[in-house]
Scaffold this motif. Structure first.
Motif, PDB file in Angstrom:
ATOM      1  N   GLU A   1       0.907  -1.445   0.015  1.00  0.00           N
ATOM      2  CA  GLU A   1       0.172  -0.021  -0.081  1.00  0.00           C
ATOM      3  C   GLU A   1       0.947   1.300  -0.076  1.00  0.00           C
ATOM      4  N   LEU A   2       1.885   1.447   0.804  1.00  0.00           N
ATOM      5  CA  LEU A   2       2.867   2.498   0.983  1.00  0.00           C
ATOM      6  C   LEU A   2       3.420   2.815  -0.560  1.00  0.00           C
ATOM      7  N   LEU A   3       3.887   1.374  -1.158  1.00  0.00           N
ATOM      8  CA  LEU A   3       4.456   1.683  -2.510  1.00  0.00           C
ATOM      9  C   LEU A   3       3.584   2.334  -3.810  1.00  0.00           C
ATOM     10  N   ARG A   4       2.305   1.671  -3.418  1.00  0.00           N
ATOM     11  CA  ARG A   4       1.210   2.190  -4.220  1.00  0.00           C
ATOM     12  C   ARG A   4       1.030   3.721  -4.249  1.00  0.00           C
ATOM     13  N   ASN A   5       0.981   4.185  -2.916  1.00  0.00           N
ATOM     14  CA  ASN A   5       0.860   5.344  -2.570  1.00  0.00           C
ATOM     15  C   ASN A   5       2.040   6.331  -3.242  1.00  0.00           C
ATOM     16  N   PHE A   6       2.899   5.634  -2.792  1.00  0.00           N
ATOM     17  CA  PHE A   6       4.431   6.460  -3.509  1.00  0.00           C
ATOM     18  C   PHE A   6       4.225   6.724  -5.047  1.00  0.00           C
ATOM     19  N   LEU A   7       4.039   5.604  -5.791  1.00  0.00           N
ATOM     20  CA  LEU A   7       3.985   5.777  -7.116  1.00  0.00           C
ATOM     21  C   LEU A   7       2.848   6.773  -7.591  1.00  0.00           C
ATOM     22  N   GLU A   8       1.481   6.612  -6.825  1.00  0.00           N
ATOM     23  CA  GLU A   8       0.549   7.588  -7.193  1.00  0.00           C
ATOM     24  C   GLU A   8       1.065   8.922  -6.916  1.00  0.00           C
ATOM     25  N   PHE A   9       1.774   9.260  -6.159  1.00  0.00           N
ATOM     26  CA  PHE A   9       2.013  10.566  -5.582  1.00  0.00           C
ATOM     27  C   PHE A   9       2.760  10.998  -6.668  1.00  0.00           C
ATOM     28  N   PHE A  10       3.996  10.208  -6.915  1.00  0.00           N
ATOM     29  CA  PHE A  10       4.974  10.651  -8.026  1.00  0.00           C
ATOM     30  C   PHE A  10       4.440  10.870  -9.384  1.00  0.00           C
ATOM     31  N   ILE A  11       3.541   9.924  -9.727  1.00  0.00           N
ATOM     32  CA  ILE A  11       2.869  10.145 -10.979  1.00  0.00           C
ATOM     33  C   ILE A  11       2.087  11.531 -11.143  1.00  0.00           C
ATOM     34  N   SER A  12       1.165  11.720 -10.101  1.00  0.00           N
ATOM     35  CA  SER A  12       0.527  12.975 -10.036  1.00  0.00           C
ATOM     36  C   SER A  12       1.417  14.271  -9.965  1.00  0.00           C
ATOM     37  N   TYR A  13       2.413  13.990  -9.135  1.00  0.00           N
ATOM     38  CA  TYR A  13       3.447  15.161  -9.178  1.00  0.00           C
ATOM     39  C   TYR A  13       4.060  15.454 -10.349  1.00  0.00           C
ATOM     40  N   GLY A  14       4.430  14.485 -11.132  1.00  0.00           N
ATOM     41  CA  GLY A  14       4.996  14.706 -12.420  1.00  0.00           C
ATOM     42  C   GLY A  14       3.959  15.226 -13.369  1.00  0.00           C
ATOM     43  N   LEU A  15       2.851  14.850 -13.279  1.00  0.00           N
ATOM     44  CA  LEU A  15       1.963  15.260 -13.922  1.00  0.00           C
ATOM     45  C   LEU A  15       1.529  16.802 -13.743  1.00  0.00           C
ATOM     46  N   GLU A  16       1.595  17.352 -12.593  1.00  0.00           N
ATOM     47  CA  GLU A  16       1.231  18.511 -12.147  1.00  0.00           C
ATOM     48  C   GLU A  16       2.340  19.610 -12.708  1.00  0.00           C
ATOM     49  N   LEU A  17       3.613  19.014 -12.632  1.00  0.00           N
ATOM     50  CA  LEU A  17       4.619  19.930 -13.287  1.00  0.00           C
ATOM     51  C   LEU A  17       4.777  19.940 -14.486  1.00  0.00           C
TER      52      LEU A  17
ATOM     53  N   GLN B   1      -1.969  -0.852 -10.946  1.00  0.00           N
ATOM     54  CA  GLN B   1      -2.966  -1.894 -10.948  1.00  0.00           C
ATOM     55  C   GLN B   1      -2.696  -3.075 -10.215  1.00  0.00           C
ATOM     56  N   SER B   2      -1.542  -3.662 -10.363  1.00  0.00           N
ATOM     57  CA  SER B   2      -1.190  -4.845  -9.703  1.00  0.00           C
ATOM     58  C   SER B   2      -1.306  -4.851  -8.337  1.00  0.00           C
ATOM     59  N   LEU B   3      -0.454  -3.870  -7.588  1.00  0.00           N
ATOM     60  CA  LEU B   3      -0.574  -3.477  -6.411  1.00  0.00           C
ATOM     61  C   LEU B   3      -1.913  -3.167  -5.867  1.00  0.00           C
ATOM     62  N   GLY B   4      -2.757  -2.623  -6.370  1.00  0.00           N
ATOM     63  CA  GLY B   4      -4.137  -2.221  -5.898  1.00  0.00           C
ATOM     64  C   GLY B   4      -4.779  -3.543  -5.960  1.00  0.00           C
ATOM     65  N   SER B   5      -4.842  -4.136  -6.897  1.00  0.00           N
ATOM     66  CA  SER B   5      -5.633  -5.472  -7.108  1.00  0.00           C
ATOM     67  C   SER B   5      -5.377  -6.485  -6.061  1.00  0.00           C
ATOM     68  N   SER B   6      -3.857  -6.759  -5.888  1.00  0.00           N
ATOM     69  CA  SER B   6      -3.583  -7.651  -4.837  1.00  0.00           C
ATOM     70  C   SER B   6      -3.932  -7.467  -3.564  1.00  0.00           C
ATOM     71  N   ALA B   7      -3.969  -5.935  -3.261  1.00  0.00           N
ATOM     72  CA  ALA B   7      -4.363  -5.717  -1.981  1.00  0.00           C
ATOM     73  C   ALA B   7      -5.988  -5.808  -1.604  1.00  0.00           C
ATOM     74  N   LYS B   8      -6.494  -5.613  -2.802  1.00  0.00           N
ATOM     75  CA  LYS B   8      -8.134  -5.638  -2.738  1.00  0.00           C
ATOM     76  C   LYS B   8      -8.348  -7.252  -2.518  1.00  0.00           C
ATOM     77  N   VAL B   9      -7.960  -7.786  -3.368  1.00  0.00           N
ATOM     78  CA  VAL B   9      -8.200  -9.376  -3.439  1.00  0.00           C
ATOM     79  C   VAL B   9      -7.959 -10.083  -1.896  1.00  0.00           C
ATOM     80  N   LYS B  10      -6.663  -9.767  -1.425  1.00  0.00           N
ATOM     81  CA  LYS B  10      -6.322 -10.382  -0.166  1.00  0.00           C
ATOM     82  C   LYS B  10      -6.880  -9.892   1.110  1.00  0.00           C
ATOM     83  N   SER B  11      -7.716  -8.562   1.031  1.00  0.00           N
ATOM     84  CA  SER B  11      -8.373  -8.091   2.063  1.00  0.00           C
ATOM     85  C   SER B  11      -9.929  -8.408   2.044  1.00  0.00           C
ATOM     86  N   SER B  12     -10.237  -8.772   1.063  1.00  0.00           N
ATOM     87  CA  SER B  12     -11.899  -9.327   0.817  1.00  0.00           C
ATOM     88  C   SER B  12     -11.849 -10.571   1.589  1.00  0.00           C
TER      89      SER B  12
END
Length: 106
Positions: free
Chosen positions: A62-78, A95-106
């Motif tokens: 989840e931390l890695l996913r948030n990290f990637l999301e942040f840097f993608i959105s940061y890069g797009l804003e610049l 997608q793979s990180l988000g889906s693996s977290a959702k599948v395992k938590s369900s």
């Protein structure tokens, strides 16, 4: 004097106790074994259970996913547009990180 109880065990177990108890009587030896086992269990408290490790693993993803999301959105804003290939790879990782977290938590 403490209260006494009778314990019925297999003859093989009594032989093992007698072979290994040395100068202790049977009651003392069995008590010693139980106390030793309990002390060993308390020493194992420092270890990690499977569930704790799984929670740590999911938290890291989840931390890695948030990290990637942040840097993608940061890069797009610049205004720096990543190359299509680079953006596609990052999107797939998210997608793979988000889906693996959702599948395992369900």
């Amino acid at each position: 004097m403490s209260e006494k109880r009778m314990l019925i065990v297999d003859a093989e177990l009594v032989k093992k106790v007698d072979d290994n108890r040395g100068d202790m009587d049977r009651s003392e030896f069995i008590n010693f074994l139980i106390e030793s086992q309990l002390k060993e269990e308390s020493k194992k408290q420092g270890s990690v259970t499977r569930e704790e490790f799984h929670q740590f693993q999911e938290g890291t993803k989840e931390l890695l996913r948030n990290f990637l999301e942040f840097f993608i959105s940061y890069g797009l804003e610049l205004g720096k547009q990543p190359s299509d290939n680079e953006f596609e790879q990052l999107a797939q990782k998210l997608q793979s990180l988000g889906s693996s977290a959702k599948v395992k938590s369900s």
